[in-house]
Design a protein around this motif. Structure first.
Motif, PDB file in Angstrom:
ATOM      1  N   LYS A 198       0.840  -1.202   0.000  1.00  0.00           N
ATOM      2  CA  LYS A 198       0.000   0.000   0.000  1.00  0.00           C
ATOM      3  C   LYS A 198       0.878   1.257   0.000  1.00  0.00           C
ATOM      4  O   LYS A 198       0.643   2.189  -0.766  1.00  0.00           O
ATOM      5  CB  LYS A 198      -0.912  -0.007   1.227  1.00  0.00           C
ATOM      6  CG  LYS A 198      -1.860   1.162   1.283  1.00  0.00           C
ATOM      7  CD  LYS A 198      -3.186   0.746   1.867  1.00  0.00           C
ATOM      8  CE  LYS A 198      -4.222   1.786   1.557  1.00  0.00           C
ATOM      9  NZ  LYS A 198      -5.558   1.353   1.882  1.00  0.00           N
ATOM     10  N   GLY A 199       1.866   1.261   0.882  1.00  0.00           N
ATOM     11  CA  GLY A 199       2.782   2.405   0.945  1.00  0.00           C
ATOM     12  C   GLY A 199       3.463   2.629  -0.393  1.00  0.00           C
ATOM     13  O   GLY A 199       3.497   3.744  -0.915  1.00  0.00           O
ATOM     14  N   SER A 217       2.444   1.773  -3.264  1.00  0.00           N
ATOM     15  CA  SER A 217       1.515   2.160  -4.326  1.00  0.00           C
ATOM     16  C   SER A 217       1.211   3.658  -4.275  1.00  0.00           C
ATOM     17  O   SER A 217       0.895   4.271  -5.282  1.00  0.00           O
ATOM     18  CB  SER A 217       0.216   1.350  -4.221  1.00  0.00           C
ATOM     19  OG  SER A 217      -0.616   1.880  -3.207  1.00  0.00           O
ATOM     20  N   VAL A 218       1.307   4.255  -3.085  1.00  0.00           N
ATOM     21  CA  VAL A 218       1.039   5.694  -2.956  1.00  0.00           C
ATOM     22  C   VAL A 218       2.251   6.498  -3.403  1.00  0.00           C
ATOM     23  O   VAL A 218       2.120   7.568  -3.984  1.00  0.00           O
ATOM     24  CB  VAL A 218       0.658   6.044  -1.503  1.00  0.00           C
ATOM     25  CG1 VAL A 218       0.713   7.548  -1.269  1.00  0.00           C
ATOM     26  CG2 VAL A 218      -0.736   5.510  -1.187  1.00  0.00           C
ATOM     27  N   SER A 219       3.422   5.978  -3.122  1.00  0.00           N
ATOM     28  CA  SER A 219       4.615   6.762  -3.381  1.00  0.00           C
ATOM     29  C   SER A 219       5.779   5.831  -3.663  1.00  0.00           C
ATOM     30  O   SER A 219       5.959   4.831  -2.968  1.00  0.00           O
ATOM     31  CB  SER A 219       4.916   7.631  -2.158  1.00  0.00           C
ATOM     32  OG  SER A 219       6.275   7.953  -2.118  1.00  0.00           O
ATOM     33  N   ASP A 220       6.574   6.155  -4.686  1.00  0.00           N
ATOM     34  CA  ASP A 220       7.736   5.304  -4.932  1.00  0.00           C
ATOM     35  C   ASP A 220       8.895   5.723  -4.047  1.00  0.00           C
ATOM     36  O   ASP A 220       9.983   5.147  -4.131  1.00  0.00           O
ATOM     37  CB  ASP A 220       8.124   5.308  -6.421  1.00  0.00           C
ATOM     38  CG  ASP A 220       8.061   6.691  -7.003  1.00  0.00           C
ATOM     39  OD1 ASP A 220       7.989   7.664  -6.213  1.00  0.00           O
ATOM     40  OD2 ASP A 220       8.062   6.827  -8.240  1.00  0.00           O
ATOM     41  N   MET A 221       8.676   6.730  -3.186  1.00  0.00           N
ATOM     42  CA  MET A 221       9.713   7.125  -2.242  1.00  0.00           C
ATOM     43  C   MET A 221       9.107   7.023  -0.847  1.00  0.00           C
ATOM     44  O   MET A 221       8.438   7.937  -0.389  1.00  0.00           O
ATOM     45  CB  MET A 221      10.146   8.564  -2.540  1.00  0.00           C
ATOM     46  CG  MET A 221      11.546   8.897  -2.084  1.00  0.00           C
ATOM     47  SD  MET A 221      11.847  10.673  -2.259  1.00  0.00           S
ATOM     48  CE  MET A 221      11.285  11.253  -0.652  1.00  0.00           C
ATOM     49  N   VAL A 222       9.296   5.868  -0.222  1.00  0.00           N
ATOM     50  CA  VAL A 222       8.674   5.622   1.072  1.00  0.00           C
ATOM     51  C   VAL A 222       9.672   5.976   2.177  1.00  0.00           C
ATOM     52  O   VAL A 222      10.743   5.393   2.268  1.00  0.00           O
ATOM     53  CB  VAL A 222       8.261   4.138   1.176  1.00  0.00           C
ATOM     54  CG1 VAL A 222       7.834   3.804   2.572  1.00  0.00           C
ATOM     55  CG2 VAL A 222       7.149   3.845   0.186  1.00  0.00           C
ATOM     56  N   GLN A 223       9.338   6.975   3.023  1.00  0.00           N
ATOM     57  CA  GLN A 223      10.237   7.353   4.100  1.00  0.00           C
ATOM     58  C   GLN A 223      10.107   6.354   5.246  1.00  0.00           C
ATOM     59  O   GLN A 223       9.007   6.032   5.673  1.00  0.00           O
ATOM     60  CB  GLN A 223       9.922   8.747   4.636  1.00  0.00           C
ATOM     61  CG  GLN A 223       9.892   9.827   3.579  1.00  0.00           C
ATOM     62  CD  GLN A 223       8.556   9.871   2.878  1.00  0.00           C
ATOM     63  OE1 GLN A 223       7.524   9.802   3.527  1.00  0.00           O
ATOM     64  NE2 GLN A 223       8.561   9.972   1.558  1.00  0.00           N
ATOM     65  N   GLU A 266       7.645   7.287   8.124  1.00  0.00           N
ATOM     66  CA  GLU A 266       6.216   7.180   7.813  1.00  0.00           C
ATOM     67  C   GLU A 266       5.822   5.728   7.577  1.00  0.00           C
ATOM     68  O   GLU A 266       4.718   5.307   7.913  1.00  0.00           O
ATOM     69  CB  GLU A 266       5.856   8.044   6.604  1.00  0.00           C
ATOM     70  CG  GLU A 266       6.081   9.546   6.800  1.00  0.00           C
ATOM     71  CD  GLU A 266       5.370  10.094   8.035  1.00  0.00           C
ATOM     72  OE1 GLU A 266       4.344   9.528   8.451  1.00  0.00           O
ATOM     73  OE2 GLU A 266       5.871  11.080   8.605  1.00  0.00           O
ATOM     74  N   ASN A 267       6.731   4.950   6.990  1.00  0.00           N
ATOM     75  CA  ASN A 267       6.446   3.542   6.770  1.00  0.00           C
ATOM     76  C   ASN A 267       6.221   2.828   8.114  1.00  0.00           C
ATOM     77  O   ASN A 267       5.362   1.951   8.224  1.00  0.00           O
ATOM     78  CB  ASN A 267       7.613   2.898   6.012  1.00  0.00           C
ATOM     79  CG  ASN A 267       7.178   1.695   5.215  1.00  0.00           C
ATOM     80  OD1 ASN A 267       6.125   1.720   4.572  1.00  0.00           O
ATOM     81  ND2 ASN A 267       7.953   0.635   5.260  1.00  0.00           N
ATOM     82  N   VAL A 321       4.934   4.155  10.820  1.00  0.00           N
ATOM     83  CA  VAL A 321       3.587   4.511  11.292  1.00  0.00           C
ATOM     84  C   VAL A 321       2.558   3.616  10.595  1.00  0.00           C
ATOM     85  O   VAL A 321       1.637   3.076  11.223  1.00  0.00           O
ATOM     86  CB  VAL A 321       3.282   6.002  11.006  1.00  0.00           C
ATOM     87  CG1 VAL A 321       1.853   6.355  11.398  1.00  0.00           C
ATOM     88  CG2 VAL A 321       4.277   6.908  11.727  1.00  0.00           C
ATOM     89  N   LEU A 322       2.764   3.437   9.285  1.00  0.00           N
ATOM     90  CA  LEU A 322       1.842   2.609   8.494  1.00  0.00           C
ATOM     91  C   LEU A 322       1.875   1.148   8.949  1.00  0.00           C
ATOM     92  O   LEU A 322       0.838   0.556   9.268  1.00  0.00           O
ATOM     93  CB  LEU A 322       2.229   2.728   7.014  1.00  0.00           C
ATOM     94  CG  LEU A 322       1.370   1.976   5.994  1.00  0.00           C
ATOM     95  CD1 LEU A 322      -0.053   2.505   5.984  1.00  0.00           C
ATOM     96  CD2 LEU A 322       1.979   2.106   4.591  1.00  0.00           C
ATOM     97  N   SER A 336       2.996  -0.302  11.664  1.00  0.00           N
ATOM     98  CA  SER A 336       2.656  -0.606  13.057  1.00  0.00           C
ATOM     99  C   SER A 336       1.146  -0.734  13.254  1.00  0.00           C
ATOM    100  O   SER A 336       0.690  -1.299  14.247  1.00  0.00           O
ATOM    101  CB  SER A 336       3.227   0.461  13.995  1.00  0.00           C
ATOM    102  OG  SER A 336       2.641   1.714  13.717  1.00  0.00           O
ATOM    103  N   ALA A 337       0.363  -0.232  12.291  1.00  0.00           N
ATOM    104  CA  ALA A 337      -1.100  -0.399  12.378  1.00  0.00           C
ATOM    105  C   ALA A 337      -1.487  -1.883  12.345  1.00  0.00           C
ATOM    106  O   ALA A 337      -2.514  -2.276  12.898  1.00  0.00           O
ATOM    107  CB  ALA A 337      -1.796   0.362  11.251  1.00  0.00           C
TER     108      ALA A 337
END
Lengths: 403, 403
Positions: free
Chosen positions: A52-53, A55-61, A64-65, A67-68, A70-71
């Motif tokens: 999912k990460g 797919s939103v952005s080809d540069m995943v920090q 922020e990853n 935070v994503l 850990s859900a």
């Protein structure tokens, strides 16, 4: 007794399995234990969140990853706590930051630096089962971090150490640590106990049951733990400091291996530059074999890498061809590494002989062999690997009368 | 300027929409603004998580449900921050507890009690866009809470108040507040501005664009905010303390209405017991009509309820039939409530007359009429509601030459 129980993603993949996990926990509570439960994300949730990460952005920090991702454990911890409460077993979920799992700020692969267990202890004192979201912590900036692959095991071991737990169970989808992969070698033997060092060596060499890092942490903190199956909750394998000494503890196969050969390379500085380049790119290398040419000043260097990075690393080396100085780089894909691991190997001269003679009987003549303090590894073509693993397991662990 | 921007779930439902939202934010940053962004969960995520919890357990504890649901906004906040960073706009996500959103412990429907904005301010000072997960906070026990329906709007208003923001934008899938539902009345007029009180009344009466609680909080804190569309980012409707005074601001239709009639009920204590029972069950009641029978001591009580609870509440009342004392309970389903709202209603005698005469022209003769300080409501059969809404909108807002 105070026990820590960790359940992996496949043990939590469906509602039925969550119910099964709740039953195991309630059995332990009914026996009078206080329980801290560590959970992974359900089934393939983590992989789905990673996708999912991306797919939103080809540069995943990494921040922020985390935070994503850990859900995933957040959701499973609340679901397990809900199920327990609904069954009449008081329970409360705690996320990494609530459970006091302090880490460094190395997002995506953070290390636990400390555990502030006050909240957990206060919930235990209230009579609650505490369900902790694994794989996650919080750094000194109050930012969420994740611990990398196998992170929930590490959470469980760290909590067992911080709480002084009497025992730590790592529940998974296999019933313990075997002498070989039981789906390959049907007569593989389950160990009742093995030592940290044997487990570490087996994990490094490709055994999937536990991640290296959690075993290292257990060894460092002297946490004795047990791997067992969440499907039957029967005795599994205890991992501890000392275990009954055997010549060989296990046969481990890693079938994700490629061999790279760099030929016509100068033996001195050129070879150093090659390995500096690999270190620079963080490439872990296991087997390395050098041979000298007839002119004595140049030769050949062979080394093994994980096969999925073989193409990439070959390109990296080729791009520096002039700088390093060599003639040719070639790769053999579709290789496997078969290793025999055992604390007794250091004192036994027979293991290597048995291993090579058993492989010889299968007409396998490995070109690459490497040894360590407690292991011997050979590199062979991948299509022969299962046969070899089966044969070696039978040689070292098979019932004598059957051979 | 310091601006707060809130984006709802439909504005974030797909990767394309996240990209669109990132573009709106970056435009505001390019104009020199400092931006705090509040996000809802993507699309139908919250509903899916509610279903997931129910599927695991038929007894969902509010505390654990809040842990589960808050994962929705957690994921969307990280995705929006990732997209912004990838586009070169420095951004950081903060969850409710990280953003200092303090609430009471009323899980599932918590109220914000305080905002500790230090972390947000420090991130703004570093030049970051701060993406806050809406709908969630933390109570004094460090437990995660959620704010109930419309909660992300409340988060945005609370942050705007705490930060002293210059403006707060509530981005949604409509372009502002209309005189009637534009999908029913095609000539509905978009308001440039309306007052808090008008907005509150319209929300209470069924206008879906904003939740009551966020409007109340804005009124209490004097936060001026603007509803606009995330699809075009054009000027929408400002909601503020004072607005140009109109006789009628809007026609609101709530088509989820049933009328319950309790007949043969004693006018004194029995009626009191009936309404005590309803209050006890937390049933919000709007229209109430009483009529006396010929014997003067008993009569009929009619009241409106949301139609999906009509069956349940009828059963509740029937179960207490002897205790309360009445003859018969009947229900009319499939009703709708049409209301005219406007600050000017208090001073105008003509609105009711216009309203009834317009409905009369459609052969609609409402049996139930109720009035408030700034509204008049009628209950009519649901199948006539759209015709009525269209007609009343044209009567009060239509272009004169067209009538």
């Amino acid at each position: 007794m105070l026990i820590v129980m960790k359940f992996g993603g496949s043990s939590l993949a469906t509602n039925d399995r969550i119910e099964n996990v709740a039953q195991i926990i309630m059995n332990k509570v009914a026996e009078g234990n206080r329980a801290v439960v560590v959970v992974s994300a359900q089934g393939k949730t983590t992989d789905a969140l990673i996708e999912k990460g991306k797919s939103v952005s080809d540069m995943v920090q990494p921040r922020e990853n985390d935070v994503l991702l850990s859900a995933g454990e957040q959701m499973s911890s609340s679901l397990v706590a809900m199920k327990l409460n609904a069954e009449g077993c008081a329970a409360v979920s705690l996320l990494g930051w609530q459970a006091g799992i302090m880490t460094d700020a190395n997002h995506g692969n953070a290390s636990i630096t400390d555990v502030n267990a006050e909240r957990i202890i206060s919930e235990l004192d209230k009579g609650n089962v505490v369900v902790v979201a694994g794989f996650q912590g919080v750094d000194c900036e109050n930012d969420i971090t994740t611990l990398g692959r196998g992170g929930s095991d590490t959470t469980a071991i760290a909590l067992a150490a911080a709480l002084g737990a009497d025992i730590c169970y790592i529940y998974t989808d296999v019933s313990g640590v075997f002498s070989a992969n039981p789906s390959v070698a049907s007569d593989a033997v389950k160990h009742d106990e093995i030592s940290y060092d044997e487990m570490l060596e087996m994990s490094s060499l490709g055994a999937k049951v536990l991640h290296n890092r959690s075993v290292s942490m257990a060894k460092r903190n002297g946490v004795e733990f047990e791997v067992r199956s969440s499907f039957d909750d029967k005795s599994g394998t205890k991992i501890r400091k000392f275990a009954a000494k055997k010549d060989v503890t296990g046969i481990v196969c890693d079938s994700n291996i490629a061999m790279i050969t760099v030929s016509g390379i100068e033996c001195g500085e050129s070879t150093c530059r090659l390995f500096e380049l690999l270190a620079d790119k963080n490439i872990p290398i296991d087997v390395i074999i050098r041979s000298q040419g007839s002119d004595k000043s140049t030769g050949t260097v062979c080394f093994s890498v994980a096969s999925h990075i073989c193409g990439w690393i070959s390109d990296v080396i080729n791009a520096k061809k002039d700088e390093i100085g060599f003639d040719l780089i070639t790769a053999e894909y579709n290789m496997a590494k078969i290793s025999a691991v055992g604390l007794g190997l250091a004192d036994s001269c027979s293991v290597a002989a048995v291993m090579l003679s058993e492989l010889n009987a299968l007409d396998i003549h490995p070109r690459y062999i490497t040894t360590g303090e407690i292991r011997i590894s050979v590199i062979i073509p991948r299509f022969m690997a299962q046969e070899a693993e089966k044969r070696l397991n039978s040689a070292f662990f098979g019932k004598k009368e059957e051979r």
